[in-house]
Design a protein around this motif. Sequence first.
Motif, PDB file in Angstrom:
ATOM      1  N   TYR A 208       7.196  42.591 -21.864  1.00 35.39           N
ATOM      2  CA  TYR A 208       7.476  41.649 -22.954  1.00 35.39           C
ATOM      3  C   TYR A 208       8.090  40.343 -22.459  1.00 35.39           C
ATOM      4  CZ  TYR A 208       6.803  45.890 -25.711  1.00 35.39           C
ATOM      5  OH  TYR A 208       6.277  47.041 -26.263  1.00 35.39           O
ATOM      6  N   LEU A 209       8.172  40.183 -21.124  1.00 38.29           N
ATOM      7  CA  LEU A 209       8.808  39.001 -20.531  1.00 38.29           C
ATOM      8  C   LEU A 209      10.153  38.743 -21.202  1.00 38.29           C
ATOM      9  CD1 LEU A 209       5.777  36.595 -19.995  1.00 38.29           C
ATOM     10  CD2 LEU A 209       7.098  37.815 -18.270  1.00 38.29           C
ATOM     11  N   SER A 210      10.947  39.792 -21.221  1.00 38.04           N
ATOM     12  CA  SER A 210      12.248  39.734 -21.875  1.00 38.04           C
ATOM     13  C   SER A 210      13.296  40.465 -21.054  1.00 38.04           C
ATOM     14  CB  SER A 210      12.175  40.355 -23.280  1.00 38.04           C
ATOM     15  OG  SER A 210      11.271  39.640 -24.098  1.00 38.04           O
ATOM     16  N   GLY A 211      14.570  40.078 -21.255  1.00 37.64           N
ATOM     17  CA  GLY A 211      15.676  40.718 -20.573  1.00 37.64           C
ATOM     18  C   GLY A 211      16.785  39.712 -20.341  1.00 37.64           C
ATOM     19  N   ASP A 212      17.811  40.126 -19.581  1.00 39.31           N
ATOM     20  CA  ASP A 212      18.912  39.210 -19.301  1.00 39.31           C
ATOM     21  C   ASP A 212      18.684  38.526 -17.956  1.00 39.31           C
ATOM     22  OD1 ASP A 212      19.418  41.224 -17.520  1.00 39.31           O
ATOM     23  OD2 ASP A 212      21.478  41.594 -18.155  1.00 39.31           O
ATOM     24  N   CYS A 213      19.723  37.906 -17.394  1.00 33.71           N
ATOM     25  CA  CYS A 213      19.552  37.099 -16.190  1.00 33.71           C
ATOM     26  C   CYS A 213      19.133  37.914 -14.975  1.00 33.71           C
ATOM     27  CB  CYS A 213      20.828  36.315 -15.883  1.00 33.71           C
ATOM     28  SG  CYS A 213      22.291  37.329 -15.574  1.00 33.71           S
ATOM     29  N   ASP A 214      19.687  39.131 -14.815  1.00 33.32           N
ATOM     30  CA  ASP A 214      19.292  39.922 -13.648  1.00 33.32           C
ATOM     31  C   ASP A 214      17.871  40.453 -13.802  1.00 33.32           C
ATOM     32  OD1 ASP A 214      19.680  42.592 -15.072  1.00 33.32           O
ATOM     33  OD2 ASP A 214      21.748  41.892 -15.056  1.00 33.32           O
ATOM     34  N   ASP A 215      17.454  40.742 -15.033  1.00 37.77           N
ATOM     35  CA  ASP A 215      16.072  41.181 -15.254  1.00 37.77           C
ATOM     36  C   ASP A 215      15.092  40.053 -14.936  1.00 37.77           C
ATOM     37  OD1 ASP A 215      17.106  43.594 -16.202  1.00 37.77           O
ATOM     38  OD2 ASP A 215      17.201  42.854 -18.266  1.00 37.77           O
ATOM     39  N   HIS A 216      15.430  38.850 -15.376  1.00 35.14           N
ATOM     40  CA  HIS A 216      14.598  37.684 -15.054  1.00 35.14           C
ATOM     41  C   HIS A 216      14.531  37.468 -13.548  1.00 35.14           C
ATOM     42  CE1 HIS A 216      14.214  33.374 -14.055  1.00 35.14           C
ATOM     43  NE2 HIS A 216      13.301  33.361 -15.019  1.00 35.14           N
ATOM     44  N   SER A 217      15.673  37.576 -12.883  1.00 35.04           N
ATOM     45  CA  SER A 217      15.731  37.360 -11.444  1.00 35.04           C
ATOM     46  C   SER A 217      14.883  38.373 -10.689  1.00 35.04           C
ATOM     47  CB  SER A 217      17.186  37.424 -10.961  1.00 35.04           C
ATOM     48  OG  SER A 217      17.959  36.415 -11.557  1.00 35.04           O
ATOM     49  N   VAL A 218      14.961  39.615 -11.109  1.00 33.11           N
ATOM     50  CA  VAL A 218      14.182  40.677 -10.470  1.00 33.11           C
ATOM     51  C   VAL A 218      12.691  40.422 -10.637  1.00 33.11           C
ATOM     52  CG1 VAL A 218      13.529  43.110 -10.682  1.00 33.11           C
ATOM     53  CG2 VAL A 218      15.946  42.471 -10.559  1.00 33.11           C
ATOM     54  N   LEU A 219      12.271  40.088 -11.850  1.00 37.20           N
ATOM     55  CA  LEU A 219      10.849  39.831 -12.102  1.00 37.20           C
ATOM     56  C   LEU A 219      10.359  38.610 -11.329  1.00 37.20           C
ATOM     57  CD1 LEU A 219       8.200  40.389 -13.563  1.00 37.20           C
ATOM     58  CD2 LEU A 219       9.060  39.012 -15.486  1.00 37.20           C
ATOM     59  N   MET A 220      11.133  37.542 -11.353  1.00 35.10           N
ATOM     60  CA  MET A 220      10.740  36.333 -10.642  1.00 35.10           C
ATOM     61  C   MET A 220      10.622  36.596  -9.141  1.00 35.10           C
ATOM     62  SD  MET A 220      10.012  33.061 -11.122  1.00 35.10           S
ATOM     63  CE  MET A 220      10.853  32.505 -12.615  1.00 35.10           C
ATOM     64  N   ALA A 221      11.599  37.279  -8.590  1.00 38.72           N
ATOM     65  CA  ALA A 221      11.577  37.587  -7.158  1.00 38.72           C
ATOM     66  C   ALA A 221      10.381  38.461  -6.797  1.00 38.72           C
ATOM     67  CB  ALA A 221      12.880  38.275  -6.752  1.00 38.72           C
ATOM     68  N   ALA A 222      10.090  39.455  -7.642  1.00 39.76           N
ATOM     69  CA  ALA A 222       8.969  40.348  -7.382  1.00 39.76           C
ATOM     70  C   ALA A 222       7.640  39.593  -7.387  1.00 39.76           C
ATOM     71  CB  ALA A 222       8.942  41.467  -8.421  1.00 39.76           C
ATOM     72  N   CYS A 223       7.459  38.713  -8.370  1.00 42.25           N
ATOM     73  CA  CYS A 223       6.205  37.956  -8.478  1.00 42.25           C
ATOM     74  C   CYS A 223       6.059  36.971  -7.330  1.00 42.25           C
ATOM     75  CB  CYS A 223       6.157  37.230  -9.814  1.00 42.25           C
ATOM     76  SG  CYS A 223       5.970  38.318 -11.239  1.00 42.25           S
ATOM     77  N   VAL A 224       7.140  36.293  -6.999  1.00 43.88           N
ATOM     78  CA  VAL A 224       7.099  35.326  -5.898  1.00 43.88           C
ATOM     79  C   VAL A 224       6.762  36.027  -4.584  1.00 43.88           C
ATOM     80  CG1 VAL A 224       8.573  33.850  -4.460  1.00 43.88           C
ATOM     81  CG2 VAL A 224       8.609  33.606  -6.950  1.00 43.88           C
ATOM     82  N   LYS A 225       7.411  37.162  -4.337  1.00 35.10           N
ATOM     83  CA  LYS A 225       7.162  37.882  -3.096  1.00 35.10           C
ATOM     84  C   LYS A 225       5.766  38.491  -3.062  1.00 35.10           C
ATOM     85  CE  LYS A 225       9.412  40.944   0.209  1.00 35.10           C
ATOM     86  NZ  LYS A 225      10.626  41.718   0.543  1.00 35.10           N
ATOM     87  N   SER A 226       5.219  38.844  -4.214  1.00 32.67           N
ATOM     88  CA  SER A 226       3.899  39.477  -4.261  1.00 32.67           C
ATOM     89  C   SER A 226       2.782  38.541  -3.827  1.00 32.67           C
ATOM     90  CB  SER A 226       3.607  39.995  -5.675  1.00 32.67           C
ATOM     91  OG  SER A 226       3.319  38.931  -6.564  1.00 32.67           O
ATOM     92  N   ILE A 227       3.034  37.208  -3.857  1.00 32.07           N
ATOM     93  CA  ILE A 227       1.991  36.258  -3.438  1.00 32.07           C
ATOM     94  C   ILE A 227       2.413  35.469  -2.196  1.00 32.07           C
ATOM     95  CG2 ILE A 227       0.940  36.034  -5.711  1.00 32.07           C
ATOM     96  CD1 ILE A 227       2.492  33.434  -6.089  1.00 32.07           C
ATOM     97  N   GLY A 228       3.366  36.010  -1.447  1.00 31.91           N
ATOM     98  CA  GLY A 228       3.688  35.432  -0.147  1.00 31.91           C
ATOM     99  C   GLY A 228       4.896  34.534  -0.083  1.00 31.91           C
ATOM    100  N   GLY A 229       5.598  34.332  -1.194  1.00 33.74           N
ATOM    101  CA  GLY A 229       6.801  33.514  -1.177  1.00 33.74           C
ATOM    102  C   GLY A 229       8.014  34.306  -0.699  1.00 33.74           C
ATOM    103  N   THR A 230       9.083  33.586  -0.368  1.00 30.57           N
ATOM    104  CA  THR A 230      10.319  34.239   0.066  1.00 30.57           C
ATOM    105  C   THR A 230      11.408  33.964  -0.957  1.00 30.57           C
ATOM    106  OG1 THR A 230       9.745  33.950   2.399  1.00 30.57           O
ATOM    107  CG2 THR A 230      12.055  34.430   1.890  1.00 30.57           C
ATOM    108  N   PRO A 231      11.768  34.969  -1.783  1.00 30.35           N
ATOM    109  CA  PRO A 231      12.805  34.768  -2.799  1.00 30.35           C
ATOM    110  C   PRO A 231      14.157  35.316  -2.346  1.00 30.35           C
ATOM    111  CG  PRO A 231      11.604  36.765  -3.291  1.00 30.35           C
ATOM    112  CD  PRO A 231      11.067  36.244  -1.977  1.00 30.35           C
ATOM    113  N   ARG A 232      15.176  34.890  -3.002  1.00 32.79           N
ATOM    114  CA  ARG A 232      16.487  35.523  -2.861  1.00 32.79           C
ATOM    115  C   ARG A 232      17.212  35.397  -4.191  1.00 32.79           C
ATOM    116  NH1 ARG A 232      20.511  31.707   0.809  1.00 32.79           N
ATOM    117  NH2 ARG A 232      20.719  29.975  -0.657  1.00 32.79           N
TER     118      ARG A 232
END
Length: 309
Positions: A208-232
């Motif tokens: 649902y693209l919903s959640g609090d700040c840590d949920d957003h951070s986890v999703l963003m990091a996962a998507c970025v890393k899945s296509i070759g980016g380096t998140p933290r």
Amino acid sequence: MIKLRDIPFQKIRDKLRIKKPWDNVIIFVLNILIAIPVFIIIHQNIIDPNWYFQIDRILLFIAIVAIIQLILRLLRTVIIFCIVAYLIVLVFGSVSGNYGFAAVIEDYNYMIYSMSDSPNPQDLILAKLLPFPNKSKIEDAVEYENPKIRNFAVMATTKYFKDIRGYAKYRTTIQCFAVFKEINSRWNYVSDPKGRDYIAKATESLMYLSGDCDDHSVLMAACVKSIGGTPRLIHTGGHIYPEILIGDKNDLETINYLIKKILFVKESKGKQIHYHIDERGQIWLNLDYTATYPGGPFMSEEILGALTL
């Protein structure tokens, strides 16, 4: 005494010589066209002393222009050959996909912009930080190898910025910015259960693209890393937000131009690019849900911990 064999050469030279004042005009225009790529090459390969208002780069450009102007004046009698040679090089570069006419214009805009609208540096993040809260849970939640996460990220790259040309080196970063745009334009903030710190997995938040700040951070990091980016992830007092590695200061100048002049023109208009520098001199941009463009203002400046994924 003039020899007969010298007469034809003198006639040819006289015919090719451009009359004043047009010779000075042509020399100046040719000078600028040559100086821009020369300046960009030197600028990207020398140490930046961080002088006020980029005075060192302004002096460098003036010196390059002066040297090229002197050389072209010495070649005044064959200036037409110089023009033809320069045009041939640019035509060949345009046809072969290397340095051509479009690149000259792009470098000119890039040079002027990078001098007049620099990013906003933040404090250096030191290596000695506090332990990251819920580290193991967060690492498990960043399901970057899950097909659902990968497919979502790929979908975002086909939806935004796929027609951007001329920035092959930054293709992955641009695609990660597409992921940022897709997530942040649709994110719905929802708090955790009262009295509990709930860490949702990336696939869970994706539904649902919903959640609090840590949920957003986890999703963003996962998507970025899945296509070759380096998140933290950055932990502050009561907040967690994601960042993306974009490279060094030379890369920052290009990314700054891309964000403000090509990718997020409306969102970043009149605003600065905010970033952090780690202990190795690497640049990280903010991707928080509160930002409408990569490198937007930080919600919180107090840094307690960093977790590179």
